[in-house]
Motif scaffolding. Structure first.
Motif, PDB file in Angstrom:
ATOM      1  N   TYR A  64      37.937  25.371  76.387  1.00 28.97           N
ATOM      2  CA  TYR A  64      38.507  26.101  75.251  1.00 28.97           C
ATOM      3  C   TYR A  64      37.740  27.383  74.959  1.00 28.97           C
ATOM      4  CZ  TYR A  64      40.393  26.916  70.547  1.00 28.97           C
ATOM      5  OH  TYR A  64      40.994  27.469  69.439  1.00 28.97           O
ATOM      6  N   LYS A  73      44.016  29.994  74.757  1.00 31.05           N
ATOM      7  CA  LYS A  73      43.526  28.853  73.986  1.00 31.05           C
ATOM      8  C   LYS A  73      44.667  27.930  73.571  1.00 31.05           C
ATOM      9  CE  LYS A  73      39.309  30.944  72.118  1.00 31.05           C
ATOM     10  NZ  LYS A  73      38.560  31.370  70.912  1.00 31.05           N
ATOM     11  N   GLY A  91      38.959  23.315  69.082  1.00 30.49           N
ATOM     12  CA  GLY A  91      39.956  23.117  70.122  1.00 30.49           C
ATOM     13  C   GLY A  91      40.250  21.677  70.462  1.00 30.49           C
TER      14      GLY A  91
END
Length: 306
Positions: A64, A73, A91
């Motif tokens: 991430y 992302k 993330g």
């Protein structure tokens, strides 16, 4: 209770503190990736038994945080599953769930979305039971946990995906080898440098996932005593044959009609030879299943009564 002096002397324990990892086990996953490149091209990952979150931290930093744009992302999905809640990680989507329940698999799939192209590319599991110090008992309990994690993986992994999980490795791994090769074309054991030399801990690294023809994913809980009945409820002949074997290594799950081919409590050479011939000549059995059972039958035949 504070950490023991043994922990404080450990280089990876100190490094984990210095670098902000929640546990020294973070280095184990990084060392596995160094050896097998399991993160290569991966955007969708499931971390089972994730708490306290060190492996999820690694996944966040490697998959991430390395993204350069918000769009990149957005394509990264990391799902951490555990019965316990844990502090947020960038993330990472957290799910509180039991890996011995199908509802957990369904919740994971819901987060990934529909379609094979949205399934996980990698499933990892660093979970372990409370260690007793009795190696045989610890190996058995860890093996049960591994089978539960594997059954979740059969729901959420895309074809060709990878699976990494902790195992306490004993002297005889024949059954475990065969169980893993039921679903993966490539399988091996690995002990990272960050795993203490005195520990029986290893990791199974399984790649190129596939579902045997006719197999319907289902959560397998080896602690249940009605495994065969649960397998029949899927309506799949493949499940009826494979699930008892995956759960317990039980060849009584290999049946001809409604009758077991082998009495595993006291098999004779004739019983095993008959079962072997019946499977090898049955077109309904996948070739992968025939291959993995071949070694087992040979070993059982050598140990059986005359």
């Amino acid at each position: 209770m504070g950490k023991t002096s043994k922990d404080k002397r450990d280089v990876y324990y100190r490094l984990a503190k210095e670098e902000g990892w929640r546990a020294r086990s973070a280095f184990k996953l990084m060392h596995i990736d160094d050896a097998f490149k399991i993160f290569s091209g991966v955007k969708r990952v499931v971390d089972l038994c994730a708490a306290p979150g060190s492996w999820s931290q690694v996944l966040s930093r490697k998959l991430y945080d390395t993204c350069e744009t918000d769009e990149e992302k957005a394509n990264v999905k990391i799902i951490a599953v555990d019965l316990q809640a844990m502090a947020p990680i960038r993330g990472v989507i957290q799910l509180q769930g039991d890996i011995t329940k199908e509802s957990t698999a369904e919740a994971i799939i819901e987060h990934f979305g529909e379609g094979v192209e949205q399934k996980a590319q990698l499933v990892v599991c660093d979970g372990a039971p409370d260690v007793t110090g009795v190696h045989e008992m610890d190996e058995y309990m860890q093996h049960q946990l591994l089978v539960s994690a594997l059954s979740i993986a059969t729901f959420v992994l895309e074809p060709g995906g990878s699976f990494v999980a902790k195992i306490f490795k004993g002297n005889d791994t024949t059954l475990l080898d065969s169980q893993m090769r039921t679903f993966f074309k490539h399988f091996e054991y690995y002990k990272p440098l960050s795993s203490r030399p005195s520990s029986i801990e290893h990791f199974v690294v399984c790649r190129d996932f596939f579902l045997p023809p006719g197999y319907i994913p289902q959560v397998i809980n080896p602690a249940r005593n009605d495994i065969a009945d649960q397998a029949r409820k899927t309506g799949s002949a493949t499940n009826r044959r494979l699930v008892p074997f995956i759960a317990h290594g039980d060849l009584t799950g290999v049946v001809d009609g409604d009758e077991p081919l082998v009495d595993c409590t006291n098999p004779s050479k004739e019983d095993i030879a008959y079962a072997y011939d019946a499977i090898m000549n049955d077109k309904e059995y996948p070739q992968e299943f025939k291959d993995l059972l071949n070694d087992i039958f040979v070993e059982e035949l050598a140990n059986a009564k005359s």
